[in-house]
Design an enzyme around this catalytic site. Structure first.
Site, PDB file in Angstrom:
ATOM      1  N   ASP A  64       0.878  -1.176   0.000  1.00 30.59           N
ATOM      2  CA  ASP A  64       0.000   0.000   0.000  1.00 30.59           C
ATOM      3  C   ASP A  64       0.916   1.227   0.000  1.00 30.59           C
ATOM      4  O   ASP A  64       1.574   1.517   1.003  1.00 30.59           O
ATOM      5  CB  ASP A  64      -0.868  -0.053   1.265  1.00 30.59           C
ATOM      6  N   VAL A  65       0.948   1.938  -1.128  1.00 30.38           N
ATOM      7  CA  VAL A  65       1.922   3.029  -1.267  1.00 30.38           C
ATOM      8  C   VAL A  65       1.710   4.179  -0.283  1.00 30.38           C
ATOM      9  O   VAL A  65       2.588   5.011  -0.110  1.00 30.38           O
ATOM     10  CB  VAL A  65       1.969   3.586  -2.711  1.00 30.38           C
ATOM     11  N   ASN A  91       1.297   4.834 -10.587  1.00 24.76           N
ATOM     12  CA  ASN A  91      -0.019   4.696 -11.224  1.00 24.76           C
ATOM     13  C   ASN A  91      -1.159   4.523 -10.222  1.00 24.76           C
ATOM     14  O   ASN A  91      -2.276   4.954 -10.492  1.00 24.76           O
ATOM     15  CB  ASN A  91       0.012   3.503 -12.188  1.00 24.76           C
ATOM     16  N   TYR A 157      -9.873  14.202  -4.858  1.00 26.57           N
ATOM     17  CA  TYR A 157      -9.166  13.719  -6.056  1.00 26.57           C
ATOM     18  C   TYR A 157      -8.435  14.888  -6.728  1.00 26.57           C
ATOM     19  O   TYR A 157      -7.250  14.777  -7.071  1.00 26.57           O
ATOM     20  CB  TYR A 157     -10.197  13.101  -7.000  1.00 26.57           C
ATOM     21  N   LYS A 161      -4.437  15.262  -7.323  1.00 23.88           N
ATOM     22  CA  LYS A 161      -3.847  15.310  -8.664  1.00 23.88           C
ATOM     23  C   LYS A 161      -3.178  16.658  -8.929  1.00 23.88           C
ATOM     24  O   LYS A 161      -2.160  16.732  -9.609  1.00 23.88           O
ATOM     25  CB  LYS A 161      -4.905  15.007  -9.728  1.00 23.88           C
TER      26      LYS A 161
HETATM   27  C1  BGC Z   1     -11.401  10.033 -13.265  1.00 21.01           C
HETATM   28  C2  BGC Z   1     -12.712   9.574 -13.860  1.00 21.01           C
HETATM   29  C3  BGC Z   1     -13.329  10.670 -14.715  1.00 21.01           C
HETATM   30  C4  BGC Z   1     -12.319  11.170 -15.718  1.00 21.01           C
HETATM   31  C5  BGC Z   1     -12.846  12.310 -16.593  1.00 21.01           C
HETATM   32  C6  BGC Z   1     -10.512  10.560 -14.343  1.00 21.01           C
HETATM   33  O1  BGC Z   1      -9.333  11.018 -13.773  1.00 21.01           O
HETATM   34  O2  BGC Z   1     -10.761   8.938 -12.608  1.00 21.01           O
HETATM   35  O3  BGC Z   1     -13.591   9.221 -12.809  1.00 21.01           O
HETATM   36  O4  BGC Z   1     -14.464  10.169 -15.406  1.00 21.01           O
HETATM   37  O5  BGC Z   1     -11.165  11.610 -15.039  1.00 21.01           O
HETATM   38  O6  BGC Z   1     -13.528  13.286 -15.865  1.00 21.01           O
END
Ligand code: BGC
Length: 256
Positions: A64-65, A91, A157, A161
Site C-alpha cells: 500500500d503506497v 499509477n 481527487y 492530482k
Molecule cells: C477520473 C474519472 C473521470 C475522468 C474524466 C478521471 O481522472 O478517474 O472518474 O471520469 O477523469 O472526468
C-alpha cells in the site's frame, strides 16, 4: 529487441486497469516489471501472466503506497529481485465521490494518501537508490485531466492530482541534474474499474461521451503507449511536462 530491453520498471497499482496495461506494454518493450498491488491478488497474477507472455520477468509485491513501511518493502523487493530499477510508474490511484461539505477526514486521508503521499515517498525511496548507484532514471506519474480541470464532488481527487502536478514540476527541476526525468500522463475518461459507477450509469456516461470530441472512452492501451514512449530513449529530453490523453475532453468540458 524492445526499446526497454534489460531495464526494470516498478508499476504501482498494476493488478487492474491502466496499471495492468502499462505493465504489459513495458514488458512487451523488454522491461522486467515489479507488479505492485493492494487487495485482490488475482489481478496481480493475471498481470504477471501477461508480463511473462510478453517474454519478460515479473515479480508481485503487495504494498500500500500510502504506508512508508510498505514503500520501503516495495523498493527492497525490487532491488532484491532485479538488482535495481530504471523506471518508476506511480499509477496507483483512488477516488471517492462526495460533495465537498461532506468529505470526511478518513476519505481525505485515503485519497491523498494513495494519490499524493504514495508517489511522494515512493519516488523518494527510488531516487535514494538511484543516487547510491549513480544511475539515471525515469519517473512517470499517472495523474489525470483533473490535475488541471475542475471535477465537482471530487475535491479530494482534484487536490491530490493538483499536488502530483506540482510535485512533478518541482522534481523535474530538482532531479534533472541527477539524470532523472519526471513527467505526468494525464488520462481523461478511460474504461477501467475506477470508472465502474460511471460505466453503469448510462445517462451520465452518454453526457460525458458528448463532451469527448473523439466520441469514445479511452482504453488502457491508449495510455500505455504514451507511457512506453516516456520510458524509452526517444523521450530522453522530455522532462517536467504533463501529457494529456483524453480524446479532446479537456478542451471541450461542460458540466451536465
Ligand atoms: C477520473 C474519472 C473521470 C475522468 C474524466 C478521471 O481522472 O478517474 O472518474 O471520469 O477523469 O472526468
Amino acid at each position: 529487441m524492445g526499446t526497454l530491453a534489460g531495464q526494470t520498471a516498478i508499476v504501482t497499482g498494476s493488478s487492474s486497469g491502466i496499471g495492468q496495461g502499462i505493465a504489459e506494454r513495458l514488458a512487451q518493450e523488454g522491461a522486467n516489471v515489479v507488479i505492485d498491488y493492494v487487495g485482490g491478488p488475482d489481478g496481480a497474477q493475471e498481470t504477471l501472466k501477461k508480463v511473462e507472455a510478453a517474454g519478460a520477468k515479473g515479480v508481485i509485491v503487495e504494498a500500500d503506497v500510502s504506508q512508508l513501511d510498505a514503500v520501503r518493502k516495495l523498493v527492497n523487493a525490487t532491488w532484491q529481485a532485479f538488482g535495481g530499477a530504471d523506471i518508476l510508474v506511480n499509477n496507483a490511484g483512488v477516488e471517492k465521490e462526495a460533495p465537498f461539505w461532506e468529505v470526511t477526514e478518513q476519505e481525505y486521508d485515503f485519497v491523498l494518501g494513495v494519490n499524493l503521499k504514495g508517489p511522494f515517498f515512493l519516488t523518494q525511496a527510488f531516487v535514494q537508490r538511484l543516487i547510491e548507484a549513480k544511475k539515471p532514471g525515469r519517473v512517470i506519474n499517472i495523474s489525470s485531466v483533473h490535475e488541471d480541470m475542475a471535477f465537482p464532488n471530487f475535491a479530494t481527487y482534484c487536490a491530490s492530482k493538483g499536488g502530483v502536478r506540482m510535485l512533478m514540476r518541482d522534481l523535474a527541476v530538482e532531479l534533472g541534474p541527477l539524470g532523472i526525468t519526471v513527467n505526468n500522463v494525464a488520462p481523461g475518461a478511460i474504461s477501467t474499474p475506477i470508472n465502474t459507477a460511471l460505466l453503469e450509469n448510462k445517462p451520465k456516461l452518454n453526457a460525458l461521451l458528448k463532451n469527448i470530441p473523439l466520441g469514445r472512452l479511452g482504453t488502457v492501451d491508449d495510455v500505455a503507449g504514451l507511457v512506453a514512449y516516456l520510458a524509452s530513449d526517444a523521450a530522453a529530453y522530455v522532462n517536467g511536462s504533463t501529457f494529456v490523453i483524453d480524446g479532446g475532453l479537456m478542451r471541450n468540458y461542460h458540466e451536465q
